[in-house]
Enzyme design. Sequence first.
Site, PDB file in Angstrom:
ATOM      1  CG  LEU A   1     -32.866  27.518  34.759  1.00 57.23           C
ATOM      2  CD1 LEU A   1     -34.321  27.117  34.380  1.00 57.23           C
ATOM      3  CD2 LEU A   1     -32.417  28.746  34.278  1.00 57.23           C
ATOM      4  N   GLY A   2     -31.635  26.397  39.088  1.00 59.09           N
ATOM      5  CA  GLY A   2     -31.625  26.380  40.455  1.00 59.09           C
ATOM      6  C   GLY A   2     -31.514  24.949  41.005  1.00 59.09           C
TER       7      GLY A   2
ATOM      8  N   GLY B   1     -32.152  22.504  44.988  1.00 59.92           N
ATOM      9  CA  GLY B   1     -32.213  22.510  46.452  1.00 59.92           C
ATOM     10  C   GLY B   1     -31.563  21.276  47.065  1.00 59.92           C
TER      11      GLY B   1
ATOM     12  CG  PHE C   1     -33.899  16.272  48.784  1.00 57.49           C
ATOM     13  CD1 PHE C   1     -32.753  15.722  49.444  1.00 57.49           C
ATOM     14  CD2 PHE C   1     -34.780  16.697  49.563  1.00 57.49           C
ATOM     15  CE1 PHE C   1     -32.558  15.417  50.708  1.00 57.49           C
ATOM     16  CE2 PHE C   1     -34.452  16.841  50.991  1.00 57.49           C
ATOM     17  CZ  PHE C   1     -33.399  15.966  51.484  1.00 57.49           C
ATOM     18  N   GLY C   2     -33.515  18.535  44.747  1.00 54.92           N
ATOM     19  CA  GLY C   2     -33.901  18.641  43.272  1.00 54.92           C
ATOM     20  C   GLY C   2     -33.186  19.718  42.711  1.00 54.92           C
TER      21      GLY C   2
ATOM     22  CB  VAL D   1     -34.977  24.034  37.936  1.00 51.40           C
ATOM     23  CG1 VAL D   1     -35.875  24.236  36.751  1.00 51.40           C
ATOM     24  CG2 VAL D   1     -35.863  23.590  39.057  1.00 51.40           C
TER      25      VAL D   1
ATOM     26  CE  LYS E   1     -39.661  21.752  40.081  1.00 50.51           C
ATOM     27  NZ  LYS E   1     -40.787  22.364  40.979  1.00 50.51           N
TER      28      LYS E   1
ATOM     29  CG  ASP F   1     -42.173  26.634  51.063  1.00 51.22           C
ATOM     30  OD1 ASP F   1     -42.359  27.556  51.399  1.00 51.22           O
ATOM     31  OD2 ASP F   1     -41.349  26.037  50.456  1.00 51.22           O
TER      32      ASP F   1
HETATM   33  N1  ADE Z   1     -36.022  28.080  38.210  1.00 47.29           N
HETATM   34  C1  ADE Z   1     -36.633  27.290  38.946  1.00 47.29           C
HETATM   35  N2  ADE Z   1     -37.906  26.928  37.957  1.00 47.29           N
HETATM   36  C2  ADE Z   1     -37.663  27.785  36.789  1.00 47.29           C
HETATM   37  C3  ADE Z   1     -38.460  27.965  35.838  1.00 47.29           C
HETATM   38  N3  ADE Z   1     -39.684  27.187  35.501  1.00 47.29           N
HETATM   39  N4  ADE Z   1     -38.102  28.914  34.756  1.00 47.29           N
HETATM   40  C4  ADE Z   1     -37.144  29.547  35.013  1.00 47.29           C
HETATM   41  N5  ADE Z   1     -36.385  29.392  36.226  1.00 47.29           N
HETATM   42  C5  ADE Z   1     -36.390  28.551  37.151  1.00 47.29           C
END
Ligand code: ADE
Length: 399
Positions: free
Chosen positions: A31-32, A34, A36-37, A39, A60, A259
């Site tokens: 989903l995403g 960075g 270092f991390g 999701v 995460k 942040d």
């Molecule tokens: N992207 C990062 N965290 C998320 C989340 N909890 N739900 C959906 N998209 C995300």
Amino acid sequence: QQLGLDEQVEILPYDKRWEFPRHRLKLGVQLGAGCFGRVVKAQAIGVKDCEDTVKTVAVKMVRSQTNATALEALISELKIMIYLGAHLNVVNLLGACTKSIVKGELLVIVEYCRFGNLQTYLVKHRNHFINQVDEFGNFLTDAEMQERCKMSGKTMESMNDCTAVNLNEMEMTAQHSAHLNNECSVPVAEANRSNEASAADGLEHGDDERPQSMWVCQQDPETARTHQSSICTADLISWSFQIARGMDYLASKKVIHGDLAARNVLLADNGVAKIADFGMSRKMYYKGNYKQSGQGLMPVKWMAIESLTDRVFSTQSDVWSYGVFIWELFTLGKVPYPGMEANHELIRQLEKGYRMEKPDFAPNYFGEIMTSCWKMDPKERPTFSQIEELICSQMESTV
Ligand code: ADE
């Protein structure tokens, strides 16, 4: 004197009741990410009060299992989430897989917010924005709105979900509990089927529906369907109010976010906005919005003047960031301080008293909120609960 995040976290315990069996978690698409991390989307069987049912969640994790700093930051975030408890306007913890932590693997399971982050969402829907204020920042009357609808080919009816704003406390509470209790009802077999479908389409976030405003008058589904991808002024106000609420909750628990920005606000169903990434914030920096500043990458354009000059972070510096967040909302996701890319130049301008102007789409009182959030003296800035009250009272007087 408030403790910094790092100091706060040191003294927080990990509560084993949050432990979730790894084999009941099926990881999916990313989903995403960075530096270092990252999701990922996932399916969890029997997570938090959802006995034997499958729930879509977000997980995460650290990007590299050998990165000790990243792992520490994620442990911090987990501990902060446990300490915080649940709130509608915060991305809530659902569980964690900590058994392989010695190997560098930690999975933190949080609520899935299917519309993704607010910054991307705003940009994506910029071209369908329904502006409900005039060029002087005043709310349009019904007649003016009707005129605007006629011009844009929309019916007043289809706009009703935007104009009927209701800040009724009871309704908020009802929606809150409904929200916290929902999404638990998919039987395993059924969920597996839909799981395959969603894995196959590879979509990150639902694109087909818009989340309804928090304070939408209950409307018939057909109206909702035909009025899908627009956002309107009332939505922006709703999100600003909800994030003030979430931040007020964090502040009441003495947690500093550090942040707050539209990229760290996620959108869930029913127009619910949730604050994400607290705890990670000062260690995990996404590329792009962060600039090297001394020890690490910093979200300079969202930082309070005292954070920039003296590295001081507090609830009041979160209030500054909230002002920038409001600006992002009402510019539909623009990057703050356009054209000002040098850090030292930004700091110099801020010290001289320069502040961004009220965005055209913002009702007047948001101009005042921004100005007060960006006061040089942190003590002169409003509290989140004052901001909440102000938005609430303004909404009541314009409905
Ligand atoms: N992207 C990062 N965290 C998320 C989340 N909890 N739900 C959906 N998209 C995300």
